[in-house]
Design an enzyme around this catalytic site. Sequence first.
Site, PDB file in Angstrom:
ATOM      1  N   ASP A 162       0.794  -1.169  -0.047  1.00 28.27           N
ATOM      2  CA  ASP A 162       0.060  -0.069  -0.142  1.00 28.27           C
ATOM      3  C   ASP A 162       0.802   1.108   0.022  1.00 28.27           C
ATOM      4  OD1 ASP A 162      -2.377  -1.265   0.185  1.00 28.27           O
ATOM      5  OD2 ASP A 162      -2.540  -1.457   2.333  1.00 28.27           O
ATOM      6  N   TYR A 174       5.896 -10.839   6.672  1.00 22.46           N
ATOM      7  CA  TYR A 174       5.689  -9.361   6.927  1.00 22.46           C
ATOM      8  C   TYR A 174       6.134  -8.962   8.274  1.00 22.46           C
ATOM      9  CZ  TYR A 174       2.590  -9.723   2.826  1.00 22.46           C
ATOM     10  OH  TYR A 174       2.450  -9.875   1.727  1.00 22.46           O
TER      11      TYR A 174
END
Length: 137
Positions: free
Chosen positions: A53, A111
Site C-alpha cells: 500500500d 511481514y
Amino acid sequence: MRTYKLTISYDGSRYQGWQRQATTDNTIQFVLEWSIGKLVGYRVQVDGSGRTDAGVHARGQVASVKLSKLYDPKEFKDALNRYLPEDIRIVKVELVKNGFHARKSAKGKKYEYYIDCREKPDVFSRRYCYHYPVKLD
C-alpha cells in the site's frame, strides 16, 4: 528472452504503493519499469511478488523482469541503481530459469510490523513504526 530476479529494498514513504496505476506514475513498479526501460532501451514489465500500500516499505521484495539479452547480474544491478532514486535500491540481481515469476514462484512471504510504545515517537524510527503510546497487554 532472459528472466532476471530482482531483490529490492525501498522506503515507500513518498510512493503510492507498489502497483502501477492509471492515475499516477508515483509507484515503485512504475519507477522500476521506467528505469530499466531507460537502461535497456525499450519498455519492460516488472512483476512483483506482491503489492504494498501507499507509504509501506520493503526490505527484500522480489520482482522479475524479462529482458531480450544477457546482462551480467552485478553490472546490471550497479547500472540500474544509478538510475533509481535514493529511496529505491536493487539489492541483488539473479539470472533465473525462464518461467520464473516473482509472484507465482514465491515460496513464502514475511511481514514485520513495529510498534513504538514510548510517550513520544523515536526520532529515527518514526517513519518505520506505528506510534502507540499506551502499554500493550
